[in-house]
Write an enzyme that holds these catalytic residues in place. Structure first.
Site, PDB file in Angstrom:
ATOM      1  N   ALA A   1       0.835  -1.209   0.000  1.00 58.79           N
ATOM      2  CA  ALA A   1       0.000   0.000   0.000  1.00 58.79           C
ATOM      3  C   ALA A   1       0.868   1.256   0.000  1.00 58.79           C
ATOM      4  CB  ALA A   1      -0.899  -0.009   1.233  1.00 58.79           C
TER       5      ALA A   1
ATOM      6  N   TYR B   1       8.974  10.909  -4.162  1.00 59.46           N
ATOM      7  CA  TYR B   1       8.503   9.521  -4.147  1.00 59.46           C
ATOM      8  C   TYR B   1       9.665   8.577  -3.810  1.00 59.46           C
ATOM      9  CZ  TYR B   1       7.211   4.943  -5.960  1.00 59.46           C
ATOM     10  OH  TYR B   1       7.018   3.600  -6.089  1.00 59.46           O
TER      11      TYR B   1
ATOM     12  N   HIS C   1       0.878   5.077 -16.851  1.00 58.57           N
ATOM     13  CA  HIS C   1       1.883   4.125 -17.335  1.00 58.57           C
ATOM     14  C   HIS C   1       1.773   3.865 -18.831  1.00 58.57           C
ATOM     15  CE1 HIS C   1       1.766   3.097 -12.945  1.00 58.57           C
ATOM     16  NE2 HIS C   1       3.033   3.388 -13.156  1.00 58.57           N
TER      17      HIS C   1
HETATM   18  N1  UFG Z   1       5.747   7.646 -21.484  1.00 59.21           N
HETATM   19  C1  UFG Z   1       5.375   8.320 -22.629  1.00 59.21           C
HETATM   20  N2  UFG Z   1       4.080   8.741 -22.739  1.00 59.21           N
HETATM   21  C2  UFG Z   1       3.157   8.526 -21.764  1.00 59.21           C
HETATM   22  C3  UFG Z   1       3.539   7.827 -20.607  1.00 59.21           C
HETATM   23  C4  UFG Z   1       4.853   7.391 -20.501  1.00 59.21           C
HETATM   24  O1  UFG Z   1       6.176   8.532 -23.529  1.00 59.21           O
HETATM   25  O2  UFG Z   1       2.000   8.967 -21.915  1.00 59.21           O
HETATM   26  C5  UFG Z   1       7.131   7.181 -21.353  1.00 59.21           C
HETATM   27  C6  UFG Z   1       7.829   7.804 -20.152  1.00 59.21           C
HETATM   28  O3  UFG Z   1       8.383   9.038 -20.491  1.00 59.21           O
HETATM   29  C7  UFG Z   1       8.860   6.736 -19.837  1.00 59.21           C
HETATM   30  C8  UFG Z   1       8.208   5.422 -20.258  1.00 59.21           C
HETATM   31  O4  UFG Z   1       7.140   5.801 -21.127  1.00 59.21           O
HETATM   32  O5  UFG Z   1       9.999   6.930 -20.626  1.00 59.21           O
HETATM   33  C9  UFG Z   1       7.633   4.646 -19.105  1.00 59.21           C
HETATM   34  O6  UFG Z   1       6.836   5.529 -18.323  1.00 59.21           O
HETATM   35  P1  UFG Z   1       5.903   5.030 -17.140  1.00 59.21           P
HETATM   36  O7  UFG Z   1       5.178   6.224 -16.624  1.00 59.21           O
HETATM   37  O8  UFG Z   1       5.118   3.850 -17.594  1.00 59.21           O
HETATM   38  O9  UFG Z   1       6.927   4.477 -16.059  1.00 59.21           O
HETATM   39  P2  UFG Z   1       8.148   5.230 -15.342  1.00 59.21           P
HETATM   40  O10 UFG Z   1       9.388   4.587 -15.877  1.00 59.21           O
HETATM   41  O11 UFG Z   1       8.054   6.689 -15.423  1.00 59.21           O
HETATM   42  O12 UFG Z   1       7.835   4.894 -13.823  1.00 59.21           O
HETATM   43  C10 UFG Z   1       8.153   3.678 -13.225  1.00 59.21           C
HETATM   44  C11 UFG Z   1       7.182   3.402 -12.084  1.00 59.21           C
HETATM   45  C12 UFG Z   1       7.372   4.413 -10.980  1.00 59.21           C
HETATM   46  C13 UFG Z   1       8.818   4.456 -10.573  1.00 59.21           C
HETATM   47  C14 UFG Z   1       9.669   4.754 -11.760  1.00 59.21           C
HETATM   48  C15 UFG Z   1      11.118   4.755 -11.403  1.00 59.21           C
HETATM   49  O13 UFG Z   1       5.862   3.421 -12.538  1.00 59.21           O
HETATM   50  O14 UFG Z   1       6.585   4.038  -9.861  1.00 59.21           O
HETATM   51  O15 UFG Z   1       9.470   3.756 -12.765  1.00 59.21           O
HETATM   52  O16 UFG Z   1      11.722   5.859 -11.995  1.00 59.21           O
HETATM   53  F1  UFG Z   1       9.032   5.416  -9.649  1.00 59.21           F
END
Ligand code: UFG
Length: 329
Positions: free
Chosen positions: A75, A142, A190
């Site tokens: 959680a 975070y 995501h």
């Molecule tokens: N992305 C896009 N367009 C979108 C959403 C995401 O291009 O609409 C890209 C982001 O820029 C990133 C990749 O897709 O390069 C993945 O993005 P996510 O948001 O799916 O995941 P993140 O890597 O940002 O985040 C994950 C976890 C977080 C954690 C982080 C660690 O979801 O909880 O990795 O940095 F904190």
């Protein structure tokens, strides 16, 4: 058979662990506020305590009512961007609530605690794949909120003998191959669910955040790990907790770019992913890939879904069958 407490067991990753525990014949009690979690994600026969982690009296009652072999603590708040607008909320809800849960576990004589940590601990990594002992330098509130929990758990081990496993997740993705549970966040931020939603027409076109990164195709590279593989890693660490506390990176060890994810979704779904190219999203590292050799070597853990297409296939099946997720919003 043993009994386990799973906080956040109605959420995305937690519900996949609950499935795995039930499949082993274990007894599970879920504690969930249902702010992000879904009642529909909890299987029959699993007790749901609908409560806030901040409600210490309620949490103490849970530990008084049942004796647990271990606590799995999922959680949490988990949005990097939100944490940069409300950092103190992340300190309270993630750090303070997690440590008071660990305190309650210690008071109740529980000896094992498995904690959902994050790759965000590493901030903007200097070397990839990211080694288990790489510098910890969160670039967001975070990440810091989770690092503070890891530090508290270290002292809980030193002083009280509470053995903890801190699993630093990379990018959780996919859905249970048997169907029935999957990803349903609100808001959804995501990449994989947004790509699939765009292809299915249930969400707007995707914006690719940045095409000028120092990567082969200019888009960010991430290490996508199947959510059921995340769950099985939680089971794999349990026996080692008899001996000592653990910190592991939890990823596939393979990186895929945003463009490769779009290609995979188009291949698996057989439909185009409508998308456009936009500026970078603040705080995104160019490449986040885990070296998770230590976890594999020391526990024998192996991902069942190492290939991106297989991860996307399970996610596609979930979203196609459940276009409104659990349908409870
Ligand atoms: N992305 C896009 N367009 C979108 C959403 C995401 O291009 O609409 C890209 C982001 O820029 C990133 C990749 O897709 O390069 C993945 O993005 P996510 O948001 O799916 O995941 P993140 O890597 O940002 O985040 C994950 C976890 C977080 C954690 C982080 C660690 O979801 O909880 O990795 O940095 F904190």
């Amino acid at each position: 058979m043993a009994r386990f407490l799973v906080t956040g067991g109605a959420g995305y990753v937690g519900s996949h662990l609950v499935r795995a525990l039930v499949a082993r014949g274990d007894e599970v009690v879920v504690l969930d506020s249902l702010r992000q979690g879904h009642r529909g994600a909890i299987p029959a026969g699993v007790e749901l305590v609908h409560a806030e982690l901040a409600d210490r009296r309620r949490v103490a009652e849970v530990f008084a009512a049942w004796k647990f072999e271990a606590v799995f603590h999922f959680a949490a708040l988990s949005l990097v961007g939100e944490s940069m607008r409300e950092p103190l909320r992340y300190c309270v809800e993630n750090t303070a609530n997690s440590l008071s849960l660990a305190d309650a576990a210690v008071q109740a004589g529980v000896r094992k605690f498995v904690f959902s940590s994050t790759a965000a601990l590493f901030g903007m990594p200097k070397v990839v794949p990211i080694a288990e002992d790489a510098d910890l330098a969160p670039a967001s509130a975070y990440g810091e909120s989770k690092l503070m929990v890891e530090k508290g758990l270290f002292w809980a081990d030193q002083v009280h003998g509470l053995r903890s496993a801190c699993l630093r997740y990379f990018n959780a993705a996919g859905a249970d191959a048997a169907g029935g549970i999957g990803e349903d966040h609100d808001p959804e931020t995501h990449l994989i669910p947004l790509c699939i939603g765009a292809a299915l027409g249930t969400r707007p076109a995707l914006t690719v955040f940045g095409t000028d990164y120092a990567t082969p195709d200019g888009t960010c590279i991430r290490d996508y790990v199947h959510v059921s593989d995340l769950a099985s890693a939680h089971l794999a660490v349990l026996p080692l907790l008899e001996e000592r506390s653990l910190r592991y990176n939890l990823g596939n060890g393979a990186g895929y770019s945003v463009k490769q994810v779009i290609d995979s979704v188009e291949r698996i779904g057989g439909r185009p992913v409508p998308h456009s190219f936009g500026p970078r999203r603040a705080g995104d590292p160019a490449v986040l890939v885990a070296a998770s050799d230590a976890l594999r070597r020391e526990t024998g853990w192996q991902p069942r879904f190492p290939a991106l297409d297989d991860i996307v296939r399970t996610a596609w099946a979930w979203h196609e069958a459940h276009p409104r997720g659990y349908g409870d919003r």
